[in-house]
Design a protein around this motif. Sequence first.
Motif, PDB file in Angstrom:
ATOM      1  N   GLU A  57      54.464  63.009  27.312  1.00  0.00           N
ATOM      2  CA  GLU A  57      54.830  61.967  28.267  1.00  0.00           C
ATOM      3  C   GLU A  57      54.045  60.680  28.065  1.00  0.00           C
ATOM      4  OE1 GLU A  57      54.249  65.198  29.114  1.00  0.00           O
ATOM      5  OE2 GLU A  57      56.426  65.582  29.244  1.00  0.00           O
ATOM      6  N   ASN A  58      53.026  60.710  27.196  1.00  0.00           N
ATOM      7  CA  ASN A  58      52.230  59.503  26.933  1.00  0.00           C
ATOM      8  C   ASN A  58      52.934  58.533  25.990  1.00  0.00           C
ATOM      9  OD1 ASN A  58      49.415  61.698  26.716  1.00  0.00           O
ATOM     10  ND2 ASN A  58      49.995  60.477  28.479  1.00  0.00           N
ATOM     11  N   LEU A  59      54.140  58.890  25.532  1.00  0.00           N
ATOM     12  CA  LEU A  59      54.821  58.118  24.484  1.00  0.00           C
ATOM     13  C   LEU A  59      55.989  57.314  25.049  1.00  0.00           C
ATOM     14  CD1 LEU A  59      54.997  57.596  21.380  1.00  0.00           C
ATOM     15  CD2 LEU A  59      56.644  59.486  21.285  1.00  0.00           C
ATOM     16  N   VAL A  60      56.125  56.078  24.543  1.00  0.00           N
ATOM     17  CA  VAL A  60      57.289  55.236  24.834  1.00  0.00           C
ATOM     18  C   VAL A  60      57.993  54.961  23.509  1.00  0.00           C
ATOM     19  CG1 VAL A  60      58.108  53.011  25.702  1.00  0.00           C
ATOM     20  CG2 VAL A  60      56.168  54.144  26.799  1.00  0.00           C
ATOM     21  N   LEU A  61      59.321  55.173  23.467  1.00  0.00           N
ATOM     22  CA  LEU A  61      60.099  54.964  22.252  1.00  0.00           C
ATOM     23  C   LEU A  61      61.067  53.804  22.456  1.00  0.00           C
ATOM     24  CD1 LEU A  61      60.886  58.702  21.434  1.00  0.00           C
ATOM     25  CD2 LEU A  61      59.171  57.254  20.350  1.00  0.00           C
ATOM     26  N   GLN A  62      61.140  52.939  21.440  1.00  0.00           N
ATOM     27  CA  GLN A  62      61.962  51.741  21.532  1.00  0.00           C
ATOM     28  C   GLN A  62      62.901  51.670  20.339  1.00  0.00           C
ATOM     29  OE1 GLN A  62      59.708  48.124  21.472  1.00  0.00           O
ATOM     30  NE2 GLN A  62      61.500  46.816  21.220  1.00  0.00           N
ATOM     31  N   VAL A  63      64.195  51.521  20.622  1.00  0.00           N
ATOM     32  CA  VAL A  63      65.170  51.359  19.551  1.00  0.00           C
ATOM     33  C   VAL A  63      65.035  49.957  18.979  1.00  0.00           C
ATOM     34  CG1 VAL A  63      67.605  51.378  18.937  1.00  0.00           C
ATOM     35  CG2 VAL A  63      66.726  53.009  20.601  1.00  0.00           C
ATOM     36  N   GLY A  64      65.210  49.837  17.654  1.00  0.00           N
ATOM     37  CA  GLY A  64      64.911  48.598  16.942  1.00  0.00           C
ATOM     38  C   GLY A  64      65.651  47.367  17.392  1.00  0.00           C
ATOM     39  N   GLY A  65      64.973  46.220  17.236  1.00  0.00           N
ATOM     40  CA  GLY A  65      65.562  44.916  17.472  1.00  0.00           C
ATOM     41  C   GLY A  65      65.316  44.057  16.241  1.00  0.00           C
ATOM     42  N   GLU A  66      65.409  42.755  16.392  1.00  0.00           N
ATOM     43  CA  GLU A  66      65.241  41.845  15.261  1.00  0.00           C
ATOM     44  C   GLU A  66      63.892  41.135  15.287  1.00  0.00           C
ATOM     45  OE1 GLU A  66      68.495  39.164  15.187  1.00  0.00           O
ATOM     46  OE2 GLU A  66      70.000  40.725  14.849  1.00  0.00           O
ATOM     47  N   ASN A  67      63.012  41.508  16.211  1.00  0.00           N
ATOM     48  CA  ASN A  67      61.744  40.785  16.354  1.00  0.00           C
ATOM     49  C   ASN A  67      60.597  41.390  15.548  1.00  0.00           C
ATOM     50  OD1 ASN A  67      61.362  43.105  17.782  1.00  0.00           O
ATOM     51  ND2 ASN A  67      61.107  42.122  19.771  1.00  0.00           N
ATOM     52  N   GLY A  68      60.869  42.418  14.799  1.00  0.00           N
ATOM     53  CA  GLY A  68      59.839  43.001  13.939  1.00  0.00           C
ATOM     54  C   GLY A  68      58.887  43.947  14.635  1.00  0.00           C
ATOM     55  N   GLU A  69      59.028  44.149  15.935  1.00  0.00           N
ATOM     56  CA  GLU A  69      58.107  45.029  16.660  1.00  0.00           C
ATOM     57  C   GLU A  69      58.218  46.468  16.175  1.00  0.00           C
ATOM     58  OE1 GLU A  69      58.645  44.644  20.826  1.00  0.00           O
ATOM     59  OE2 GLU A  69      57.940  42.574  20.904  1.00  0.00           O
ATOM     60  N   VAL A  70      59.445  46.910  15.914  1.00  0.00           N
ATOM     61  CA  VAL A  70      59.638  48.292  15.468  1.00  0.00           C
ATOM     62  C   VAL A  70      59.012  48.492  14.095  1.00  0.00           C
ATOM     63  CG1 VAL A  70      61.351  49.991  14.739  1.00  0.00           C
ATOM     64  CG2 VAL A  70      61.682  48.706  16.850  1.00  0.00           C
ATOM     65  N   LYS A  71      59.233  47.541  13.175  1.00  0.00           N
ATOM     66  CA  LYS A  71      58.633  47.654  11.833  1.00  0.00           C
ATOM     67  C   LYS A  71      57.114  47.677  11.928  1.00  0.00           C
ATOM     68  CE  LYS A  71      58.296  45.512   7.285  1.00  0.00           C
ATOM     69  NZ  LYS A  71      56.834  45.646   7.269  1.00  0.00           N
ATOM     70  N   SER A  72      56.554  46.811  12.753  1.00  0.00           N
ATOM     71  CA  SER A  72      55.104  46.766  12.907  1.00  0.00           C
ATOM     72  C   SER A  72      54.573  48.086  13.466  1.00  0.00           C
ATOM     73  CB  SER A  72      54.713  45.614  13.831  1.00  0.00           C
ATOM     74  OG  SER A  72      53.320  45.593  14.052  1.00  0.00           O
ATOM     75  N   ALA A  73      55.283  48.639  14.455  1.00  0.00           N
ATOM     76  CA  ALA A  73      54.867  49.909  15.051  1.00  0.00           C
ATOM     77  C   ALA A  73      54.922  51.039  14.029  1.00  0.00           C
ATOM     78  CB  ALA A  73      55.747  50.237  16.254  1.00  0.00           C
ATOM     79  N   LEU A  74      55.969  51.042  13.193  1.00  0.00           N
ATOM     80  CA  LEU A  74      56.098  52.089  12.173  1.00  0.00           C
ATOM     81  C   LEU A  74      55.044  51.935  11.078  1.00  0.00           C
ATOM     82  CD1 LEU A  74      59.978  52.360  11.830  1.00  0.00           C
ATOM     83  CD2 LEU A  74      58.427  54.032  12.837  1.00  0.00           C
ATOM     84  N   ASP A  75      54.734  50.689  10.692  1.00  0.00           N
ATOM     85  CA  ASP A  75      53.688  50.459   9.696  1.00  0.00           C
ATOM     86  C   ASP A  75      52.346  50.998  10.185  1.00  0.00           C
ATOM     87  OD1 ASP A  75      55.402  49.293   7.942  1.00  0.00           O
ATOM     88  OD2 ASP A  75      54.815  47.228   8.347  1.00  0.00           O
ATOM     89  N   THR A  76      52.041  50.719  11.452  1.00  0.00           N
ATOM     90  CA  THR A  76      50.799  51.232  12.035  1.00  0.00           C
ATOM     91  C   THR A  76      50.788  52.754  12.024  1.00  0.00           C
ATOM     92  OG1 THR A  76      50.537  49.291  13.460  1.00  0.00           O
ATOM     93  CG2 THR A  76      49.373  51.291  14.123  1.00  0.00           C
ATOM     94  N   LEU A  77      51.917  53.352  12.388  1.00  0.00           N
ATOM     95  CA  LEU A  77      52.011  54.812  12.432  1.00  0.00           C
ATOM     96  C   LEU A  77      51.829  55.411  11.038  1.00  0.00           C
ATOM     97  CD1 LEU A  77      52.611  56.981  14.655  1.00  0.00           C
ATOM     98  CD2 LEU A  77      54.921  57.081  13.714  1.00  0.00           C
ATOM     99  N   ILE A  78      52.441  54.793  10.021  1.00  0.00           N
ATOM    100  CA  ILE A  78      52.326  55.294   8.652  1.00  0.00           C
ATOM    101  C   ILE A  78      50.874  55.294   8.199  1.00  0.00           C
ATOM    102  CG2 ILE A  78      52.861  54.772   6.239  1.00  0.00           C
ATOM    103  CD1 ILE A  78      55.596  53.716   7.232  1.00  0.00           C
ATOM    104  N   LEU A  79      50.194  54.166   8.414  1.00  0.00           N
ATOM    105  CA  LEU A  79      48.809  54.057   7.965  1.00  0.00           C
ATOM    106  C   LEU A  79      47.902  55.008   8.721  1.00  0.00           C
ATOM    107  CD1 LEU A  79      46.573  52.779   6.322  1.00  0.00           C
ATOM    108  CD2 LEU A  79      46.466  50.926   8.013  1.00  0.00           C
ATOM    109  N   TYR A  80      48.025  55.049  10.045  1.00  0.00           N
ATOM    110  CA  TYR A  80      47.090  55.859  10.826  1.00  0.00           C
ATOM    111  C   TYR A  80      47.430  57.340  10.793  1.00  0.00           C
ATOM    112  CZ  TYR A  80      44.195  52.083  12.255  1.00  0.00           C
ATOM    113  OH  TYR A  80      43.297  51.051  12.210  1.00  0.00           O
ATOM    114  N   SER A  81      48.645  57.688  10.418  1.00  0.00           N
ATOM    115  CA  SER A  81      48.921  59.109  10.188  1.00  0.00           C
ATOM    116  C   SER A  81      48.137  59.592   8.975  1.00  0.00           C
ATOM    117  CB  SER A  81      50.424  59.327   9.970  1.00  0.00           C
ATOM    118  OG  SER A  81      50.864  58.735   8.762  1.00  0.00           O
ATOM    119  N   ARG A  82      48.047  58.737   7.966  1.00  0.00           N
ATOM    120  CA  ARG A  82      47.264  59.106   6.775  1.00  0.00           C
ATOM    121  C   ARG A  82      45.784  59.228   7.118  1.00  0.00           C
ATOM    122  NH1 ARG A  82      47.676  57.123   0.661  1.00  0.00           N
ATOM    123  NH2 ARG A  82      45.630  57.763  -0.050  1.00  0.00           N
ATOM    124  N   LEU A  83      45.273  58.269   7.891  1.00  0.00           N
ATOM    125  CA  LEU A  83      43.869  58.315   8.283  1.00  0.00           C
ATOM    126  C   LEU A  83      43.592  59.507   9.188  1.00  0.00           C
ATOM    127  CD1 LEU A  83      43.344  54.508   8.976  1.00  0.00           C
ATOM    128  CD2 LEU A  83      42.527  55.797   6.998  1.00  0.00           C
TER     129      LEU A  83
END
Length: 247
Positions: A57-83
Amino acid sequence: MAENEINSEQRKIIVKILAFHALEKAVIKHYNFKRLSRIHRTIQKKWRKVLPEITPENLVLQVGGENGEVKSALDTLILYSRLYVDLIDPRALNSCTECIEVLKTKGIGPRLTEDFESRINSIIAPKVRKKKPSLTQVIRTVSKDYPHLDPEVRRRLTKHFKHRLKEREPLIMLDHSLQLRIEGFIRGHVDRAIDLFLEHAYKAIQYGFIPRSSTRLSTYVEQKAMESIDWTVDNDVIVDEIVKSIS
């Protein structure tokens, strides 16, 4: 609805990764550690306090738009999943990868709820916070008859880049498997910045905007290059480059 696209177990895994990122930000906000090893130990210690608080329940999910927020969120997730896998739980590699693929396929951007981010921050915040006085290093340069770049400028710029990156993204600096990429990125950025601002400085000297002095030339190049480094770090450019290199 994005809420129905990800199952409960996947949501919990994503929360762990994002909470790990939020934990890092809270630690560097509240503590003034100079050594990466201290940051690493503190994050591992505080993680044990954050882990029981994690729920889907601590998670909020957002369907993509054109403002780059989704890409930025996924980039962060990719990097920190590795860490997260490298520093906390090596067994989570497959599950983290599966969750990221689901989010990328469906174009969903994840973030933590504001309440949970506040909760992480309160867990990390020390009871009594003492601010250490900052020390300013005074550097004296020797003027020469002809303008040339002080060889110490490159060393100071490299040191400044690593210091700023350690402040903003300490876990990246702790991951030994990323060190060659990071060193290459820092070296390349410093070289390009010096070349660019040396050219600007010589033109400024030619037109009389800067005195014909090695000291003034070196000061100009160092100041402008540091501004470029600060912008690069503050705008997560190195995070984008690392994500591209490991994706």
